[in-house]
Write a protein that holds these residues in place. Sequence first.
Motif, PDB file in Angstrom:
ATOM      1  N   GLU A  25       1.107  -1.097   0.184  1.00 38.87           N
ATOM      2  CA  GLU A  25      -0.473  -0.396  -0.060  1.00 38.87           C
ATOM      3  C   GLU A  25       1.209   1.404   0.263  1.00 38.87           C
ATOM      4  O   GLU A  25       0.893   2.196   0.800  1.00 38.87           O
ATOM      5  CB  GLU A  25      -0.803  -0.013   1.196  1.00 38.87           C
ATOM      6  CG  GLU A  25      -1.814  -1.502   1.135  1.00 38.87           C
ATOM      7  CD  GLU A  25      -2.876  -1.207   2.172  1.00 38.87           C
ATOM      8  OE1 GLU A  25      -2.589  -0.019   2.962  1.00 38.87           O
ATOM      9  OE2 GLU A  25      -4.107  -2.442   2.793  1.00 38.87           O
ATOM     10  N   GLY A  26       2.208   1.097  -0.684  1.00 38.27           N
ATOM     11  CA  GLY A  26       3.374   2.425  -0.566  1.00 38.27           C
ATOM     12  C   GLY A  26       2.384   3.240  -1.126  1.00 38.27           C
ATOM     13  O   GLY A  26       1.558   3.216  -2.767  1.00 38.27           O
ATOM     14  N   ASP A  27       2.914   4.669  -1.409  1.00 39.84           N
ATOM     15  CA  ASP A  27       2.298   5.744  -1.915  1.00 39.84           C
ATOM     16  C   ASP A  27       3.141   6.243  -3.535  1.00 39.84           C
ATOM     17  O   ASP A  27       2.656   6.169  -4.468  1.00 39.84           O
ATOM     18  CB  ASP A  27       2.453   7.430  -1.298  1.00 39.84           C
ATOM     19  CG  ASP A  27       1.684   7.476  -0.165  1.00 39.84           C
ATOM     20  OD1 ASP A  27       0.774   7.260  -0.142  1.00 39.84           O
ATOM     21  OD2 ASP A  27       2.784   8.125   1.060  1.00 39.84           O
ATOM     22  N   GLN A  28       4.547   4.898  -3.758  1.00 41.80           N
ATOM     23  CA  GLN A  28       4.788   5.237  -5.151  1.00 41.80           C
ATOM     24  C   GLN A  28       4.457   3.688  -5.650  1.00 41.80           C
ATOM     25  O   GLN A  28       3.748   3.029  -4.980  1.00 41.80           O
ATOM     26  CB  GLN A  28       7.122   4.948  -4.964  1.00 41.80           C
ATOM     27  CG  GLN A  28       7.281   7.043  -4.289  1.00 41.80           C
ATOM     28  CD  GLN A  28       8.441   6.474  -4.235  1.00 41.80           C
ATOM     29  OE1 GLN A  28       8.869   7.323  -5.483  1.00 41.80           O
ATOM     30  NE2 GLN A  28       9.115   6.916  -3.142  1.00 41.80           N
ATOM     31  N   GLY A  49      13.121  -9.244  -7.310  1.00 49.52           N
ATOM     32  CA  GLY A  49      12.540 -10.120  -5.765  1.00 49.52           C
ATOM     33  C   GLY A  49      13.082  -9.626  -4.585  1.00 49.52           C
ATOM     34  O   GLY A  49      11.478  -9.152  -3.915  1.00 49.52           O
ATOM     35  N   ASP A  50      14.090  -8.917  -4.728  1.00 49.83           N
ATOM     36  CA  ASP A  50      14.287  -8.542  -2.825  1.00 49.83           C
ATOM     37  C   ASP A  50      13.855  -7.264  -2.518  1.00 49.83           C
ATOM     38  O   ASP A  50      13.410  -7.121  -1.546  1.00 49.83           O
ATOM     39  CB  ASP A  50      15.875  -9.123  -2.655  1.00 49.83           C
ATOM     40  CG  ASP A  50      16.030 -10.480  -2.191  1.00 49.83           C
ATOM     41  OD1 ASP A  50      15.283 -11.530  -1.911  1.00 49.83           O
ATOM     42  OD2 ASP A  50      17.024 -11.299  -2.507  1.00 49.83           O
ATOM     43  N   THR A  51      13.899  -6.724  -3.980  1.00 59.55           N
ATOM     44  CA  THR A  51      14.563  -5.092  -4.067  1.00 59.55           C
ATOM     45  C   THR A  51      12.509  -4.948  -3.321  1.00 59.55           C
ATOM     46  O   THR A  51      12.447  -4.717  -2.558  1.00 59.55           O
ATOM     47  CB  THR A  51      14.594  -4.609  -4.787  1.00 59.55           C
ATOM     48  OG1 THR A  51      16.244  -4.747  -4.788  1.00 59.55           O
ATOM     49  CG2 THR A  51      14.643  -3.259  -4.961  1.00 59.55           C
ATOM     50  N   THR A  52      11.657  -5.351  -4.655  1.00 56.46           N
ATOM     51  CA  THR A  52      10.727  -4.881  -4.290  1.00 56.46           C
ATOM     52  C   THR A  52      10.463  -5.389  -3.824  1.00 56.46           C
ATOM     53  O   THR A  52       8.718  -4.744  -2.524  1.00 56.46           O
ATOM     54  CB  THR A  52      10.021  -5.867  -5.497  1.00 56.46           C
ATOM     55  OG1 THR A  52       9.990  -7.575  -5.800  1.00 56.46           O
ATOM     56  CG2 THR A  52      10.119  -5.075  -6.938  1.00 56.46           C
ATOM     57  N   ASP A  75       8.458  -2.357   3.659  1.00 58.68           N
ATOM     58  CA  ASP A  75       8.737  -1.066   4.254  1.00 58.68           C
ATOM     59  C   ASP A  75       7.712   0.584   4.581  1.00 58.68           C
ATOM     60  O   ASP A  75       7.696   1.360   4.198  1.00 58.68           O
ATOM     61  CB  ASP A  75      10.176  -0.605   4.161  1.00 58.68           C
ATOM     62  CG  ASP A  75      10.161   0.331   2.444  1.00 58.68           C
ATOM     63  OD1 ASP A  75       9.786   0.429   2.056  1.00 58.68           O
ATOM     64  OD2 ASP A  75      11.288  -0.123   2.608  1.00 58.68           O
ATOM     65  N   GLY A  76       6.256  -0.121   3.225  1.00 50.92           N
ATOM     66  CA  GLY A  76       5.902   1.490   2.727  1.00 50.92           C
ATOM     67  C   GLY A  76       6.129   1.852   2.273  1.00 50.92           C
ATOM     68  O   GLY A  76       5.290   2.779   1.608  1.00 50.92           O
TER      69      GLY A  76
END
Length: 227
Positions: free
Chosen positions: A61-64, A85-88, A94-95
């Motif tokens: 649910e992040g803004d970006q 994968g790890d990055t996304t 972390d939102g």
Amino acid sequence: MAAAAAKSRNPFPIIISVVVVVAVVAVAVLVYFMNRTASEPAQAPAAGVVNEETGAIAIGEGDQSVDEYIDFMCPHCGDAWDAYGDTTAELVEDGTITFNIHPISILDRSSQGTEYSTRAANSVYCVAEEDGDAAYSYVDLLFRNQPSQGSPGLDDDELIGYAEQVGAGGAADCITNREYGDFVAERTQEVPLAPGQTNVSTPTVVVNGEVVPPTMDPDVDIRANLN
């Protein structure tokens, strides 16, 4: 005179005319309803995580936003899934972002007539409808068991088996019946083009609304394009 009068009262020409008019009207009505049906949008999955307009399956649910348009027969899509994968996952947790997965089908021709790209994309929507929380894990399983391009792909029983593994066994009929095949086809027509391109390609990566040429380096393709 009597013969002439009888001839003038011959009902057959009138009957034939009526039949022709009725047939023309029937054809016109049929064409109308066929065109109307063809112009109606395909049925979208009844899942809160699926955007009915874009077909995106939203994770987080992040803004970006980070969007990936993927074809499950595309080997480069599998490479991108592994690379990012790890990055996304970290950015979702972390939102920072909403990760939008777009299952599409541009490689049906590469599965020996089984239309694997459409079947696999449809199965993702079926799983998302059955259990939205299982969609990401299911996509991950499909890529971990990705068939070679040009092969028949996974069959429906295998797709159902992976759905069961992530707790979405109730999606079996939806997968078998290809419930959202038309929805997949419509969304495939909406994949954004990268600058300078004239044809759709996969994977297509979009960060905050901008298409990013995939280098498979998450720091370059994703982190560098976040605000």
